[in-house]
Design a protein around this motif. Structure first.
Motif, PDB file in Angstrom:
ATOM      1  N   GLY A  71       0.915  -1.181   0.067  1.00 38.10           N
ATOM      2  CA  GLY A  71       0.003  -0.022  -0.054  1.00 38.10           C
ATOM      3  C   GLY A  71       0.820   1.328   0.074  1.00 38.10           C
ATOM      4  O   GLY A  71       0.476   2.160   0.750  1.00 38.10           O
ATOM      5  N   ILE A  72       1.971   1.222  -0.645  1.00 37.18           N
ATOM      6  CA  ILE A  72       2.951   2.447  -1.011  1.00 37.18           C
ATOM      7  C   ILE A  72       2.981   2.837  -2.256  1.00 37.18           C
ATOM      8  O   ILE A  72       2.384   2.467  -3.122  1.00 37.18           O
ATOM      9  CB  ILE A  72       4.262   1.934  -0.421  1.00 37.18           C
ATOM     10  N   GLN A 114       7.929  -1.309  11.033  1.00 36.50           N
ATOM     11  CA  GLN A 114       6.576  -0.825  11.668  1.00 36.50           C
ATOM     12  C   GLN A 114       6.680  -1.413  13.046  1.00 36.50           C
ATOM     13  O   GLN A 114       6.064  -1.018  13.884  1.00 36.50           O
ATOM     14  CB  GLN A 114       5.228  -1.499  10.863  1.00 36.50           C
ATOM     15  N   ASN A 125       2.463   3.236   9.932  1.00 38.60           N
ATOM     16  CA  ASN A 125       2.341   4.178   8.750  1.00 38.60           C
ATOM     17  C   ASN A 125       3.021   3.656   7.563  1.00 38.60           C
ATOM     18  O   ASN A 125       3.164   2.331   7.526  1.00 38.60           O
ATOM     19  CB  ASN A 125       2.934   5.281   9.049  1.00 38.60           C
ATOM     20  N   LYS A 126       2.772   4.107   6.655  1.00 40.18           N
ATOM     21  CA  LYS A 126       3.433   3.606   5.139  1.00 40.18           C
ATOM     22  C   LYS A 126       4.811   3.901   4.804  1.00 40.18           C
ATOM     23  O   LYS A 126       5.312   3.802   3.607  1.00 40.18           O
ATOM     24  CB  LYS A 126       2.281   4.087   3.955  1.00 40.18           C
ATOM     25  N   TYR A 128       8.630   3.364   4.381  1.00 38.50           N
ATOM     26  CA  TYR A 128       9.111   2.093   4.120  1.00 38.50           C
ATOM     27  C   TYR A 128      10.624   2.214   3.776  1.00 38.50           C
ATOM     28  O   TYR A 128      11.298   3.326   3.288  1.00 38.50           O
ATOM     29  CB  TYR A 128       8.582   1.525   2.636  1.00 38.50           C
ATOM     30  N   SER A 143       6.111   8.138   3.178  1.00 43.52           N
ATOM     31  CA  SER A 143       5.052   8.265   2.373  1.00 43.52           C
ATOM     32  C   SER A 143       4.392   9.465   2.324  1.00 43.52           C
ATOM     33  O   SER A 143       3.676   9.802   1.213  1.00 43.52           O
ATOM     34  CB  SER A 143       4.329   6.746   2.822  1.00 43.52           C
TER      35      SER A 143
END
Length: 193
Positions: A71-72, A114, A125-126, A128, A143
């Protein structure tokens, strides 16, 4: 406006290749270069050589798959890097190495980042991890700061006590190549204690 954005993306997409091609031109046939400071190895016999490793490219489908799975959003300049080299290691020696992750390594390290946030009572959160900086920690893509698929200002290091940079992915790599070992994102006007 759209034409300007597209032109800027093309310029950025070729910049990472230019930066890496310049580095590669400084390497010998074994993808190594002489340490700029001319350090001796552990036995004080040979001048230290630093190896660079450039992995095979990822595909567009591989990149899209990771974006969907985690989901990035992967910014254009970082995506261009992945399409050139799905990961790389810069200046590997017995002293240090700078690692930029492959898609599989991002996948592997994402839950670790995470979990670290959870341990600090921070919400997941997203953000990475895209690599590791020695003695500092992860190199992270923020992100929330990715705008119009640009990584400008979206890079920080050390996921536990983040140190923001103003860099894009390309400028981060370029400064790392030009200043290995320096924490080039730190404010030089701050006094050291």
């Amino acid at each position: 406006m759209v034409r300007q954005l597209l032109k800027k993306d093309v310029i950025n997409m070729t910049r990472i290749q230019e930066v890496l091609d310049k580095l590669k031109s400084q390497l010998d046939e074994n993808s190594t270069r002489l340490n700029p400071k001319g350090l001796l190895d552990e036995d004080d016999k040979d001048i230290l050589r630093e190896e660079c490793i450039f992995e095979e490219p990822a595909t567009e489908e591989d990149v899209k798959s990771l974006e969907t799975e985690l989901g990035i959003t992967i910014p254009n300049d970082y995506k261009e890097f992945l399409l050139l080299h799905n990961g790389m290691t810069l200046f590997s020696s017995y002293l240090v190495e700078y690692k930029f992750f492959s898609l599989n390594e991002i996948r592997e390290h994402f839950p670790i980042v995470q979990e670290g946030r959870k341990e600090l009572d921070l919400k997941p959160n997203k953000d990475y991890p895209i690599g590791e900086f020695p003695d500092v920690g992860y190199i992270i893509m923020d992100s929330k700061k990715i705008k119009n698929r640009s990584s400008e200002g979206a890079i920080y290091v050390n996921h536990l006590s983040p140190e923001q940079t103003k860099e894009s992915f390309v400028s981060f790599v370029q400064k790392l190549i030009e200043n290995p070992g320096d924490f080039f994102w730190e404010d030089s006007s701050l006094k050291e204690y």
